[in-house]
Design a protein around this motif. Structure first.
Motif, short mmCIF file in Angstrom:
data_model
loop_
_atom_site.label_atom_id
_atom_site.label_comp_id
_atom_site.label_asym_id
_atom_site.label_seq_id
_atom_site.Cartn_x
_atom_site.Cartn_y
_atom_site.Cartn_z
N SER A 195 20.25 -13.38 20.14
CA SER A 195 19.87 -13.51 21.54
C SER A 195 20.39 -14.81 22.14
CB SER A 195 18.34 -13.45 21.68
OG SER A 195 17.85 -12.21 21.23
N TYR A 249 16.88 -11.31 25.79
CA TYR A 249 15.88 -11.68 24.79
C TYR A 249 14.91 -10.55 24.50
CZ TYR A 249 17.01 -16.54 23.90
OH TYR A 249 17.62 -17.68 23.46
N SER A 250 14.54 -9.77 25.52
CA SER A 250 13.57 -8.69 25.29
C SER A 250 14.20 -7.51 24.55
CB SER A 250 12.97 -8.23 26.62
OG SER A 250 13.99 -7.74 27.48
N LEU A 251 15.50 -7.28 24.75
CA LEU A 251 16.15 -6.15 24.09
C LEU A 251 16.56 -6.47 22.66
CD1 LEU A 251 18.41 -4.80 26.99
CD2 LEU A 251 16.30 -3.78 26.10
N ARG A 252 16.87 -7.73 22.38
CA ARG A 252 17.39 -8.11 21.07
C ARG A 252 16.36 -8.79 20.17
NH1 ARG A 252 22.98 -8.21 20.56
NH2 ARG A 252 22.69 -9.65 18.82
N ASN A 253 15.17 -9.04 20.67
CA ASN A 253 14.18 -9.80 19.91
C ASN A 253 12.89 -8.98 19.77
OD1 ASN A 253 11.99 -11.79 19.36
ND2 ASN A 253 13.68 -13.25 19.50
N ARG A 254 12.58 -8.61 18.54
CA ARG A 254 11.40 -7.77 18.31
C ARG A 254 10.10 -8.52 18.59
NH1 ARG A 254 12.84 -4.43 12.72
NH2 ARG A 254 14.65 -3.28 13.58
N GLU A 255 10.09 -9.83 18.33
CA GLU A 255 8.86 -10.59 18.58
C GLU A 255 8.56 -10.66 20.08
OE1 GLU A 255 9.75 -14.29 16.58
OE2 GLU A 255 8.58 -13.68 14.84
N GLN A 305 9.53 -8.36 22.22
CA GLN A 305 9.11 -7.00 22.54
C GLN A 305 7.64 -6.80 22.21
OE1 GLN A 305 11.75 -4.31 20.47
NE2 GLN A 305 13.57 -5.06 21.54
N GLY A 306 7.23 -7.29 21.02
CA GLY A 306 5.83 -7.18 20.63
C GLY A 306 4.92 -7.97 21.55
N LEU A 351 5.48 -8.70 24.71
CA LEU A 351 5.41 -8.00 26.00
C LEU A 351 4.49 -6.79 25.91
CD1 LEU A 351 9.16 -8.18 27.09
CD2 LEU A 351 7.24 -9.37 28.15
N MET A 352 4.55 -6.06 24.79
CA MET A 352 3.67 -4.90 24.62
C MET A 352 2.21 -5.33 24.60
SD MET A 352 5.50 -2.19 24.64
CE MET A 352 4.30 -1.00 24.04
#
Length: 311
Positions: free
Chosen positions: A243, A290-296, A298-299, A301-302
């Motif tokens: 990212s 950052y939101s598309l390539r980073n799972r943390e 993404q988590g 944001l969820m």
């Protein structure tokens, strides 16, 4: 040509992207949409990082500061442009123009410094993982951000104060959608040699030092990753930098495009579009990268959306 002292200047005129009235509604809608996406995307990153304990790490502390900087630099330029289009009044006061110059220089240079600091963060995380929390403790993280803000603020103030010493001609039209320092200096009737020299010196420092830091950090990172025996370990290590590398490539790639465009062509339209590519586009795309390539992220944001939906 009749000249007047800077104290007599009441306003400049921002010519914008085009003087075609039929295109104005399209440009207004396009920039309004980009501005809203920039604000919403970066604000979500800040809220996700601040509300999720899992993201209270140096990496995401720097990311939230980068998002705040993106919001600030977009707010410095786009709203005034939208107001001018809506009112069909392209004027900006002398004070407003100087303020815009100061803020654009400040936040643009701050983004540059933050990207270098984030590269150092990735260097410590990969090359010295066991010492990561010891080296990048809370005090050092805050110090790095405060130092970056201090340096960039002093730089912006110096440039702005240097503009105050200039006298301007009666022709005060800026072929841009915001008060860009170089374009404002071109309108001066007085000797601007010191101003131009200062721009070249400071720009060289702000380009060379952070870029050298980023290159050095990633040279060390690549060297460390290549020593990892397993392919899965190497991929995981590379993914933690993906990212940041994408954001760095977008930021410096657009700046390089602006430099090449101005060097090859004197077209004001091309220069405006090129400037838009580094003053608007990266700030809008950074949250998506950052939101598309980073799972943390993404988590985070969820979990943020879950908290909002249950309230």
């Amino acid at each position: 040509m009749e000249s007047q002292n800077q104290t007599d200047v009441l306003e400049f005129f921002l010519l914008g992207l085009t003087d075609d009235r039929e295109l104005q509604p399209l440009i207004f809608s396009l920039f309004l949409a980009m501005y809203l996406v920039t604000i919403l995307g970066n604000l979500l990153i800040i809220l996700a990082v601040s509300s999720d304990a899992h993201l209270h790490t140096p990496m995401y502390f720097f990311l939230s500061n980068l998002s705040l900087t993106d919001i600030c630099i977009s707010t410095t330029t786009i709203p005034k442009m939208l107001v001018n289009i809506q009112t069909q009044d392209h004027s900006i006061t002398y004070t407003g123009c100087l303020s815009q110059i100061c803020f654009v220089l400040n936040f643009g240079a701050l983004e540059n410094c933050l990207l270098a600091v984030m590269a150092y963060d990735r260097y410590v995380a990969i090359c010295h993982p066991l010492m990561y929390t010891v080296i990048l403790n809370q005090d050092l993280c805050v110090l790095l951000v405060v130092l970056s803000v201090f340096i960039t603020t002093v730089n912006a103030l110096i440039h702005t104060l240097m503009v105050l010493r200039l006298s301007f001609c009666t022709h005060l039209e800026i072929p841009h959608f915001f008060c860009e320092l170089v374009q404002v200096i071109k309108l001066s009737c007085s000797d601007a040699f010191v101003n131009n020299l200062l721009i070249y010196v400071v720009a060289s420092l702000f380009a060379a030092v952070p870029v050298f830091g980023i290159i050095f950090s990633y040279a060390q990172i690549v060297s460390s990753i290549l020593k990892i025996p397993s392919g899965g370990g190497r991929c995981k290590a590379f993914s933690t930098c993906g990212s940041h590398l994408s954001v760095v490539s977008l930021f410096y790639g657009t700046i390089f495009g602006v430099y090449m465009s101005s060097a090859i062509s004197d077209s004001s339209v091309k220069n405006i579009v090129a400037s838009m590519m580094y003053i608007v586009i990266p700030q809008m795309l950074n949250p998506f990268i950052y939101s598309l390539r980073n799972r943390e992220i993404q988590g985070g944001l969820m979990r943020l959306f879950s908290k909002i939906s249950f309230r």
